[in-house]
Design a protein around this motif. Structure first.
Motif, mmCIF file in Angstrom:
data_model
loop_
_atom_site.group_PDB
_atom_site.id
_atom_site.type_symbol
_atom_site.label_atom_id
_atom_site.label_comp_id
_atom_site.label_asym_id
_atom_site.label_seq_id
_atom_site.Cartn_x
_atom_site.Cartn_y
_atom_site.Cartn_z
ATOM 1 N N ARG A 1 -21.506 38.925 38.186
ATOM 2 C CA ARG A 1 -21.111 37.662 37.572
ATOM 3 C C ARG A 1 -19.585 37.634 37.451
ATOM 4 O O ARG A 1 -18.983 38.576 36.922
ATOM 5 C CB ARG A 1 -21.739 37.509 36.192
ATOM 6 C CG ARG A 1 -21.461 36.178 35.498
ATOM 7 C CD ARG A 1 -22.107 36.154 34.122
ATOM 8 N NE ARG A 1 -21.883 34.903 33.426
ATOM 9 C CZ ARG A 1 -22.662 33.846 33.555
ATOM 10 N NH1 ARG A 1 -23.719 33.889 34.356
ATOM 11 N NH2 ARG A 1 -22.410 32.739 32.882
ATOM 12 N N ALA A 2 -18.957 36.573 37.963
ATOM 13 C CA ALA A 2 -17.502 36.432 37.922
ATOM 14 C C ALA A 2 -17.087 35.686 36.666
ATOM 15 O O ALA A 2 -17.600 34.604 36.384
ATOM 16 C CB ALA A 2 -17.021 35.661 39.152
ATOM 17 N N GLU A 3 -16.165 36.303 35.901
ATOM 18 C CA GLU A 3 -15.666 35.670 34.679
ATOM 19 C C GLU A 3 -14.204 36.027 34.464
ATOM 20 O O GLU A 3 -13.868 37.206 34.307
ATOM 21 C CB GLU A 3 -16.487 36.126 33.451
ATOM 22 C CG GLU A 3 -17.896 35.573 33.400
ATOM 23 C CD GLU A 3 -18.616 35.969 32.125
ATOM 24 O OE1 GLU A 3 -17.974 36.607 31.260
ATOM 25 O OE2 GLU A 3 -19.812 35.659 31.995
ATOM 26 N N GLY A 4 -13.347 35.021 34.487
ATOM 27 C CA GLY A 4 -11.947 35.192 34.113
ATOM 28 C C GLY A 4 -11.167 36.205 34.909
ATOM 29 O O GLY A 4 -10.344 36.925 34.345
ATOM 30 N N GLY A 5 -11.415 36.294 36.187
ATOM 31 C CA GLY A 5 -10.632 37.196 37.027
ATOM 32 C C GLY A 5 -11.215 38.588 37.144
ATOM 33 O O GLY A 5 -10.694 39.418 37.877
ATOM 34 N N HIS A 6 -12.318 38.879 36.412
ATOM 35 C CA HIS A 6 -12.999 40.160 36.518
ATOM 36 C C HIS A 6 -14.460 39.917 36.883
ATOM 37 O O HIS A 6 -14.950 38.777 36.842
ATOM 38 C CB HIS A 6 -12.883 40.968 35.224
ATOM 39 C CG HIS A 6 -11.513 41.496 34.976
ATOM 40 N ND1 HIS A 6 -10.516 40.727 34.403
ATOM 41 C CD2 HIS A 6 -10.954 42.699 35.239
ATOM 42 C CE1 HIS A 6 -9.409 41.446 34.327
ATOM 43 N NE2 HIS A 6 -9.641 42.645 34.823
#
Length: 448
Positions: free
Chosen positions: A72-77
């Motif tokens: 899961r991609a969240e906020g650049g991480h």
């Protein structure tokens, strides 16, 4: 009638790194039966990898479970969760249940390696109307595209990766960006990482404190500290060892530096421009350069075209170089320009500059370009084929071929290194002393 507007194709940009979000990223199979397959990672959406037909990325690896791992991609991480797979999910050699990993991370599932990487977007800019940027000169479409990218870079503070062959002007591009930016009042510091002994790279970049190692008798500021408030240019960064790559990544992520031997963090305030001769993506693919560091430094990724791809720029470059040397160039044309245009230019603009300097030395009192006596080294494809003699013993015929091959190889390496022994030795993989002996043997270096 509307006309399509020409746009730049010489640069790409990882906007998610420049703007602090995840943006567009993809999960790519870099090793295994499904090598080359990829799926887009979208912000806030969970993606499932496995052998099941309902997975977002379906693998044909029998050691991978039906729904093996979620991302899961969240906020650049990127949040990774193993779904209780039989053979596990591995990151950096360790089995993980849950982890947060950066762009460039490689995951191992079964016999398959998966890399998380941002999607590069073409930087769409119309070619600049200018015919120069800093000391870079050119009227060709390719160079006006380059100028447009550099103008854009100067107006921002993003990290820039410049790739180009030797002599294409990578340091000139970096200096021009600095001088056109808001950091122009600060220092411009250039470091040739390829010329530094491995033992000194850490100290040169980050500095050291007294007593940090044998010979460290005083504190010393590193390049990052010396460039504070300005621009740091790192040339041939692809040659630095893995330990320094890891430390450089940490510096860029945390925006602090720590001198060798110190326990004190110092804030980072520099604009970074990095240059390499070989495409850095190739170094990433072969595993000699960290993928996560690549995505940190390639926020804006620019390629400088070699001179042979923009021969129409030879005349204005010649005019500029002769004017800088105090000569009224006159008309740049005729047979001499044709000779220059037909040359292969393995050393690019640096080689052209050397040709003109040699011509000026050989033609004292020249009144203009047409008076100059030009001497050009033959191009590789113009050289006569190696002759193999059959009228002598094998050992003698072999020695003659090796002698001629040695002479030709050294001639090209010596020319491309601009007469620099250290650079030529690195390029040839030879000891400097041995290289000097060979150069003298073939008359490329005076015996004195």
């Amino acid at each position: 009638m509307r006309y399509a507007r020409a746009v730049s194709t010489v640069a790409t940009m990882f906007r998610e790194l420049a703007e602090g979000g995840c943006g567009h990223a993809e999960l790519v199979v870099v090793e295994g039966h499904d090598e080359g397959r990829a799926v887009v990672l979208r912000e806030g959406k969970t993606l499932v990898v496995g052998t099941g037909a309902d997975c977002d990325l379906v693998l044909a690896d029998e050691r991978v479970s039906g729904q093996h791992v979620e991302l899961r991609a969240e906020g650049g991480h990127f949040h990774v969760r193993d779904n209780g797979s039989t053979n596990g999910t591995h990151y950096q050699g360790s089995r993980i249940d849950r982890a947060i990993v950066p762009a460039g991370a490689t995951l191992k599932v079964g016999r398959t390696s998966l890399r998380i990487q941002p999607q590069a977007e073409a930087l769409e800019l119309p070619p600049s109307p200018a015919h120069r940027f800093g000391e870079l000169v050119g009227r060709s479409f390719a160079m006006r595209q380059v100028f447009a990218v550099l103008e854009h870079a100067a107006a921002t503070d993003v990290t820039v990766l410049v790739e180009g062959e030797t002599g294409t002007g990578k340091e000139l591009a970096a200096r021009a960006v600095h001088e056109a930016s808001e950091r122009r009042r600060g220092p411009f510091v250039a470091v040739d990482c390829g010329a530094l002994p491995e033992s000194l790279v850490d100290s040169e970049l980050f500095g050291h404190v007294r007593g940090a190692f044998t010979g460290a008798t005083t504190d010393r500021k590193g390049a990052f500290a010396r460039a504070r408030g300005g621009t740091l240019f790192l040339d041939e960064l692809d040659g630095v060892p893995a330990a320094v790559q890891a430390r450089l990544l940490r510096v860029l992520e945390e925006r602090t530096i720590r001198p060798v031997g110190s326990d004190r963090e110092e804030p980072l305030d520099v604009r970074l421009v990095v240059a390499t001769q070989t495409p850095l993506t190739a170094r990433v693919a072969e595993g000699s350069f960290r993928a996560d560091l690549f995505y940190r430094i390639a926020v804006l990724h620019l390629r400088l075209p070699p001179l042979r791809e923009r021969r129409e720029d030879i005349a204005p470059i010649v005019h500029e170089l002769l004017e800088r040397r105090g000569l009224d160039p006159g008309e740049i044309g005729g047979a001499s320009l044709q000779r220059l245009s037909a040359h292969g230019w393995p050393g690019n603009v640096r080689e052209l500059r050397n040709v003109l300097d040699r011509a000026l030395a050989l033609t004292p009192g020249a009144g203009g370009f047409s008076d100059l006596r030009l001497w050009l080294r033959p191009r590789d494809h113009e050289a006569a084929p190696l002759q193999v003699r059959s009228d002598v013993p094998f050992s003698e015929a072999k020695a003659a071929v090796v002698e001629e091959l040695e002479r030709r190889y050294l001639s090209v390496v010596w020319a491309e290194a601009d007469g620099n022994v250290s650079a030529a030795a690195r390029r040839a993989g030879l000891d400097r002393k041995h290289l000097r002996t060979l150069l003298r043997k073939h008359g490329l270096l005076p015996s004195s």
